[in-house]
Scaffold this motif. Structure first.
Motif, PDB file in Angstrom:
ATOM      1  N   PRO A   1     -35.502  83.783  86.171  1.00  0.00           N
ATOM      2  CA  PRO A   1     -34.984  84.646  87.239  1.00  0.00           C
ATOM      3  C   PRO A   1     -33.838  85.537  86.771  1.00  0.00           C
ATOM      4  N   ASN A   2     -33.335  85.273  85.579  1.00  0.00           N
ATOM      5  CA  ASN A   2     -32.229  86.091  85.066  1.00  0.00           C
ATOM      6  C   ASN A   2     -32.696  87.261  84.214  1.00  0.00           C
ATOM      7  N   ALA A   3     -33.986  87.336  83.940  1.00  0.00           N
ATOM      8  CA  ALA A   3     -34.479  88.386  83.048  1.00  0.00           C
ATOM      9  C   ALA A   3     -34.321  89.759  83.702  1.00  0.00           C
ATOM     10  N   PRO A   4     -33.940  90.752  82.932  1.00  0.00           N
ATOM     11  CA  PRO A   4     -33.781  92.108  83.491  1.00  0.00           C
ATOM     12  C   PRO A   4     -35.044  92.606  84.183  1.00  0.00           C
ATOM     13  N   GLN A   5     -36.211  92.154  83.701  1.00  0.00           N
ATOM     14  CA  GLN A   5     -37.476  92.630  84.268  1.00  0.00           C
ATOM     15  C   GLN A   5     -37.577  92.394  85.776  1.00  0.00           C
ATOM     16  N   ASN A   6     -36.877  91.368  86.267  1.00  0.00           N
ATOM     17  CA  ASN A   6     -36.936  91.070  87.704  1.00  0.00           C
ATOM     18  C   ASN A   6     -36.278  92.136  88.564  1.00  0.00           C
TER      19      ASN A   6
ATOM     20  N   ILE B   1     -17.784  88.092  75.685  1.00  0.00           N
ATOM     21  CA  ILE B   1     -18.449  88.406  74.412  1.00  0.00           C
ATOM     22  C   ILE B   1     -19.917  87.997  74.461  1.00  0.00           C
ATOM     23  N   ASN B   2     -20.185  86.792  74.974  1.00  0.00           N
ATOM     24  CA  ASN B   2     -21.571  86.335  75.065  1.00  0.00           C
ATOM     25  C   ASN B   2     -22.391  87.198  76.018  1.00  0.00           C
ATOM     26  N   LEU B   3     -21.798  87.571  77.138  1.00  0.00           N
ATOM     27  CA  LEU B   3     -22.520  88.436  78.083  1.00  0.00           C
ATOM     28  C   LEU B   3     -22.814  89.786  77.443  1.00  0.00           C
ATOM     29  N   ALA B   4     -21.825  90.343  76.749  1.00  0.00           N
ATOM     30  CA  ALA B   4     -22.036  91.631  76.082  1.00  0.00           C
ATOM     31  C   ALA B   4     -23.219  91.544  75.130  1.00  0.00           C
ATOM     32  N   ARG B   5     -23.267  90.459  74.366  1.00  0.00           N
ATOM     33  CA  ARG B   5     -24.341  90.288  73.379  1.00  0.00           C
ATOM     34  C   ARG B   5     -25.705  90.121  74.044  1.00  0.00           C
TER      35      ARG B   5
ATOM     36  N   ALA C   1     -28.934  92.488  73.933  1.00  0.00           N
ATOM     37  CA  ALA C   1     -30.218  91.995  73.417  1.00  0.00           C
ATOM     38  C   ALA C   1     -31.345  92.121  74.436  1.00  0.00           C
ATOM     39  N   GLY C   2     -31.026  92.581  75.654  1.00  0.00           N
ATOM     40  CA  GLY C   2     -32.057  92.749  76.682  1.00  0.00           C
ATOM     41  C   GLY C   2     -32.425  91.451  77.375  1.00  0.00           C
ATOM     42  N   GLU C   3     -31.589  90.431  77.245  1.00  0.00           N
ATOM     43  CA  GLU C   3     -31.891  89.139  77.859  1.00  0.00           C
ATOM     44  C   GLU C   3     -31.353  89.007  79.277  1.00  0.00           C
ATOM     45  N   LEU C   4     -30.359  89.815  79.599  1.00  0.00           N
ATOM     46  CA  LEU C   4     -29.752  89.763  80.936  1.00  0.00           C
ATOM     47  C   LEU C   4     -29.521  91.193  81.426  1.00  0.00           C
ATOM     48  N   PRO C   5     -29.562  91.398  82.752  1.00  0.00           N
ATOM     49  CA  PRO C   5     -29.256  92.736  83.269  1.00  0.00           C
ATOM     50  C   PRO C   5     -27.744  92.956  83.305  1.00  0.00           C
ATOM     51  N   GLY C   6     -27.332  94.188  83.117  1.00  0.00           N
ATOM     52  CA  GLY C   6     -25.890  94.481  83.208  1.00  0.00           C
ATOM     53  C   GLY C   6     -25.560  95.714  82.419  1.00  0.00           C
ATOM     54  N   PRO C   7     -24.329  96.204  82.583  1.00  0.00           N
ATOM     55  CA  PRO C   7     -23.885  97.371  81.808  1.00  0.00           C
ATOM     56  C   PRO C   7     -23.635  96.991  80.351  1.00  0.00           C
ATOM     57  N   ASP C   8     -23.569  97.984  79.494  1.00  0.00           N
ATOM     58  CA  ASP C   8     -23.046  97.751  78.148  1.00  0.00           C
ATOM     59  C   ASP C   8     -21.574  97.355  78.297  1.00  0.00           C
ATOM     60  N   ILE C   9     -21.159  96.336  77.567  1.00  0.00           N
ATOM     61  CA  ILE C   9     -19.798  95.815  77.757  1.00  0.00           C
ATOM     62  C   ILE C   9     -18.989  95.934  76.472  1.00  0.00           C
ATOM     63  N   ASP C  10     -17.837  96.592  76.591  1.00  0.00           N
ATOM     64  CA  ASP C  10     -16.825  96.540  75.536  1.00  0.00           C
ATOM     65  C   ASP C  10     -15.961  95.325  75.893  1.00  0.00           C
TER      66      ASP C  10
END
Ligand SMILES: [Zn+2]
Length: 493
Positions: A47-52, A165-169, A173-182
């Motif tokens: 349910p966390n995949a961006p595809q959803n 850092i983990n969320l940014a990565r 990697a396309g594993e989670l939806p979200g903005p690019d994170i600095d």
């Protein structure tokens, strides 16, 4: 709450949510280990995949009949066609000149506007969940930011360490939806009463902190209110050696001193400046309130302020406007948007904070809030690089995504035109990040980070709230699906 079926699927997704559910819901533990054993069977259900959360996707997409606000500050252009190919803008221009390629997915945007994805610079993946305590809400926040139109963000300090850092990565990697994170390192601060901050006493400690967190993957640094000049100097030097920029929410160090030490950015407009506190002692924070009294009384046309602005402009120090967090402290302002996504407890806590603010007729914010706006205007007018953020801290009420839209509205209230305000929230920040060749504006060859809104924010800035689709690298996300996935639960994860 999630169902047991949802939980099983979680086992292939974010570890954080699994840990939460496993620790509070004993019966779910068995379900978790079963799901783990049959991992491949559940991979399609993550349910966390961006595809959803995707609404529009395809190798070639043509947005037609759109009003384009390009982020440069130029006037909006009507009836434009935008072609997106391989995540980038392949063409943009008048409908008469640009034809959708054969086979493109065509989306008719009559009555809608397209602007660059927001690039927001004082964001956090934590929230005030109790007095002086910050809960890590990275999973829900990253969805809310994207839903609100934010396609790139900098976290301006963190109290956890590795989650940003983990969320940014994982987003990268396309594993989670979200903005690019600095992702920032944990705050660079001296000894303080904050339970979740490091206490860096010497320059060497600050240097080691920056080096360690850069090694872990942090890409920027934020100094905080109790830092000494020596520690700040060491942090800046180490960060610059590693090609990272340093910002600060300062108090113990003045804006002028920080500029001399080589800082790149200062947070909270001039709301945090202690430069004008008459008996300010070196390396000591006189209290945020003392500084704010001097700012509320400051003359934006007077020599002391103009001299400080000149120094910041000459030394290329950017300034981040975070009017959203200060609005929540100011009497007579409307309730902030987005509160309904919070848990009931956090909604109640903010309602109480809001009521207290309404009763406080003596608060400095009555004078400070409009003055802060005037000073930010003066800084930009003098040639300073003004960027924007929201700061979801304070006593709550600054809700990611919704607050980013509110911040753009508040810049218009501060006196910027709507297209200027949008430019501050897009191009200016891209410039600060050194990424303006790729993001922050709409032009041929730029990354297709785009927000589609209903209406025309170039004339009616409130239309920035009417987000229909958020394109990140050419993939169109659905803000409704993103928000619905966290509604009523923001505060938990
Ligand atoms: Zn902050």
């Amino acid at each position: 709450m999630k169902t047991a079926a949802g939980l099983k699927a979680c086992a292939t997704g974010v570890a954080a949510s699994v840990v939460f559910f496993a620790s509070v819901a004993q019966p779910f533990r068995a379900a978790f280990s079963v799901a783990q054993a049959f991992r491949p069977a559940f991979q399609q259900q993550n349910p966390n995949a961006p595809q959803n959360f995707i609404k529009i996707t395809g190798p070639v997409i043509a947005l037609t009949h759109a009003r384009v606000i390009d982020g440069t500050g130029a006037a909006a252009r009507a009836d434009q066609t935008l072609v997106i190919r391989d995540g980038s803008i392949a063409a943009v221009g008048d409908a008469t000149a640009v034809t959708p390629p054969a086979g493109a997915t065509v989306v008719d945007l009559t009555g809608r506007s397209v602007m660059p994805g927001l690039v927001m610079m004082h964001e956090h993946l934590y929230y005030t969940t109790g007095p002086g305590v910050y809960g890590q809400l990275g999973v829900s926040f990253s969805r809310l930011y994207l839903a609100g139109g934010v396609t790139t963000m900098r976290t301006a300090g963190n109290v956890n360490g590795i989650m940003d850092i983990n969320l940014a990565r994982r987003i990268e990697a396309g594993e989670l939806p979200g903005p690019d994170i600095d992702a920032t390192a944990p705050y660079v601060n001296g000894p303080s009463t904050f339970l979740q901050m490091h206490a860096l006493k010497t320059g060497e400690e600050a240097r080691r902190h920056v080096a360690y967190w850069n090694g872990q993957g942090a890409t920027s640094v934020k100094a905080y209110m109790q830092i000494s000049r020596a520690a700040l100097k060491a942090a800046i030097d180490e960060a610059h050696r590693r090609h990272m920029k340093v910002t600060g929410h300062l108090c113990s160090v003045t804006y002028g001193e920080a500029a001399d030490l080589g800082i790149d950015n200062l947070e909270h407009g001039f709301f945090a400046a202690t430069d004008f506190v008459a008996d300010k002692q070196s390396d000591v924070c006189p209290g945020q309130a003392r500084g704010q009294q001097t700012i509320a009384a400051l003359d934006e046309n007077g020599e002391p302020f103009k001299a400080l602005v000149k120094k910041l402009v000459d030394k290329h120090v950017a300034l981040t406007s975070t009017l959203t967090v200060f609005e929540t402290f100011t009497r007579g302002r409307p309730m902030p948007p987005g509160l309904d996504v919070l848990t009931p407890q956090l909604q109640d806590a903010f309602q109480r904070a809001y009521d207290r603010v309404q009763q406080n007729q003596q608060s400095v914010y009555g004078a400070l809030f409009p003055k802060g706006m005037a000073l930010e205007r003066a800084f930009a007018k003098a040639g300073g690089l003004l960027i924007a953020g929201t700061d979801p801290t304070g006593a709550g009420g600054v809700v990611p995504g919704y607050a980013d839209q509110r911040q753009i509205e508040l810049l218009v209230e501060a006196g910027f035109s709507p297209v200027q305000a949008i430019s501050i929230g897009t191009r200016n920040a891209a410039k600060y990040l050194g990424r303006d060749a790729r993001i922050g504006t709409i032009a041929n060859g730029k990354q297709a980070d785009l927000v589609v809104v209903s209406g025309d924010p170039s004339t009616t800035i409130d239309d920035v709230r009417r987000v229909e689709t958020v394109f990140k690298r050419g993939v169109g996300f659905d803000p409704v699906k993103l928000v619905d996935s966290v509604k009523g639960q923001v505060g938990i994860w």
